[in-house]
Design an enzyme around this catalytic site. Structure first.
Site, short mmCIF file in Angstrom:
data_model
loop_
_atom_site.label_atom_id
_atom_site.label_comp_id
_atom_site.label_asym_id
_atom_site.label_seq_id
_atom_site.Cartn_x
_atom_site.Cartn_y
_atom_site.Cartn_z
N CYS A 7 56.62 36.87 -14.96
CA CYS A 7 57.23 37.79 -15.19
C CYS A 7 58.25 38.90 -14.68
O CYS A 7 58.86 39.35 -14.66
CB CYS A 7 56.27 38.04 -16.15
SG CYS A 7 56.61 37.40 -18.12
N ASP A 30 60.92 27.94 -4.54
CA ASP A 30 59.12 28.17 -4.07
C ASP A 30 58.65 29.16 -2.65
O ASP A 30 59.39 28.83 -1.82
CB ASP A 30 58.63 27.18 -4.13
CG ASP A 30 57.59 27.38 -3.94
OD1 ASP A 30 56.74 26.83 -5.52
OD2 ASP A 30 56.23 27.67 -3.47
N HIS A 46 57.36 34.51 -21.41
CA HIS A 46 56.56 34.63 -21.45
C HIS A 46 55.98 33.31 -21.48
O HIS A 46 55.52 33.65 -23.37
CB HIS A 46 55.86 35.11 -20.82
CG HIS A 46 54.73 35.30 -20.22
ND1 HIS A 46 53.70 34.99 -19.22
CD2 HIS A 46 52.61 34.10 -20.87
CE1 HIS A 46 52.82 34.84 -19.24
NE2 HIS A 46 52.09 34.06 -20.20
N ASN A 85 52.83 21.86 -13.66
CA ASN A 85 51.41 21.43 -13.55
C ASN A 85 50.98 21.85 -14.81
O ASN A 85 51.56 23.55 -15.79
CB ASN A 85 50.70 22.30 -12.69
CG ASN A 85 51.17 21.66 -11.34
OD1 ASN A 85 50.93 20.25 -11.21
ND2 ASN A 85 51.63 22.31 -9.69
N HIS A 96 53.10 30.96 -16.16
CA HIS A 96 54.35 30.76 -16.60
C HIS A 96 54.86 29.51 -16.46
O HIS A 96 55.04 29.80 -15.62
CB HIS A 96 54.73 32.22 -16.29
CG HIS A 96 56.13 32.66 -16.67
ND1 HIS A 96 56.41 33.66 -16.75
CD2 HIS A 96 57.30 32.07 -17.11
CE1 HIS A 96 57.61 33.61 -17.33
NE2 HIS A 96 57.73 32.58 -17.17
N HIS A 98 56.59 26.73 -15.47
CA HIS A 98 57.99 26.23 -14.43
C HIS A 98 57.87 25.29 -13.99
O HIS A 98 56.74 24.00 -14.41
CB HIS A 98 56.72 27.00 -13.30
CG HIS A 98 55.50 27.04 -12.71
ND1 HIS A 98 55.24 27.12 -13.38
CD2 HIS A 98 56.29 26.34 -12.06
CE1 HIS A 98 53.63 26.89 -12.67
NE2 HIS A 98 54.15 26.90 -11.79
P1 5GP Z 1 51.08 25.76 -9.85
O1 5GP Z 1 50.50 25.80 -8.82
O2 5GP Z 1 51.05 27.07 -10.41
O3 5GP Z 1 52.29 24.62 -10.63
O4 5GP Z 1 52.53 26.30 -8.89
C1 5GP Z 1 53.04 27.77 -8.51
C2 5GP Z 1 54.36 27.79 -7.39
O5 5GP Z 1 54.83 29.03 -7.39
C3 5GP Z 1 53.45 27.42 -6.68
O6 5GP Z 1 54.86 26.16 -5.50
C4 5GP Z 1 53.76 28.97 -5.26
O7 5GP Z 1 54.33 28.30 -3.60
C5 5GP Z 1 54.41 29.49 -5.80
N1 5GP Z 1 54.74 30.85 -5.76
C6 5GP Z 1 53.41 31.41 -6.52
N2 5GP Z 1 54.11 32.76 -6.16
C7 5GP Z 1 55.04 33.01 -5.48
C8 5GP Z 1 56.37 34.06 -5.78
O8 5GP Z 1 55.65 35.03 -5.88
N3 5GP Z 1 57.67 34.12 -5.40
C9 5GP Z 1 57.99 32.52 -5.42
N4 5GP Z 1 59.08 32.10 -5.09
N5 5GP Z 1 56.85 31.43 -5.57
C10 5GP Z 1 55.95 31.70 -5.64
ZN ZN Z 2 55.19 35.23 -16.98
#
Ligand code: 5GP
Ligand code: ZN
Length: 110
Positions: A7, A30, A46, A85, A96, A98
């Site tokens: 967010c 990422d 969100h 995930n 959130h 993704h």
């Molecule tokens: P999840 O494990 O929740 O499916 O993936 C979260 C993803 O968000 C991870 O691949 C992580 O590297 C990415 N991520 C976390 N914080 C940030 C951020 O502040 N900026 C960006 N661009 N990616 C982020």
């Molecule tokens: Zn959010």
């Protein structure tokens, strides 16, 4: 503002490398890429994850998926993998919704 990192990215409080944006969807690179190309696609609104989508929110999920197709074309991806995930046990770290787009050489099999 909520404590949610994504967010904050939508609000412009945390910078990002945007690759696609429309009225409802944002896609950015990422911060810790797990593949040559690693893009995250999120609804600006969100929503926690796919498991928590409410009936009226399905059109938004469709818009996210259509954006994934457009981004893959825009980035000229020869092939790609899409992952979302769900929940801690599903490896979700940011709550959130993704969708990861992963592409490039040596994508691990599973
Ligand atoms: P999840 O494990 O929740 O499916 O993936 C979260 C993803 O968000 C991870 O691949 C992580 O590297 C990415 N991520 C976390 N914080 C940030 C951020 O502040 N900026 C960006 N661009 N990616 C982020
Ligand atoms: Zn959010």
């Amino acid at each position: 503002m909520s404590d949610c990192i994504f967010c904050k990215i939508v609000a412009g409080v945390i910078p990002n490398t945007t690759v696609f944006e429309d009225d409802q969807v944002l896609a950015f690179r990422d911060i810790d890429p797990k593949a040559e190309t690693h893009i995250l696609v999120i609804p600006k609104q969100h929503i926690v994850n796919l498991a928590s989508v409410q009936a009226h929110e399905w059109p938004l999920v469709q818009q996210v998926l259509q954006s994934i197709k457009r981004i893959a074309e825009q980035e000229n991806l020869a092939g790609y993998r899409v992952i979302t995930n769900n929940g801690e046990q599903g490896g979700q770290e940011v709550f959130h919704m993704h969708w990861h787009i992963l592409a490039g050489k040596n994508l691990p099999g599973f």
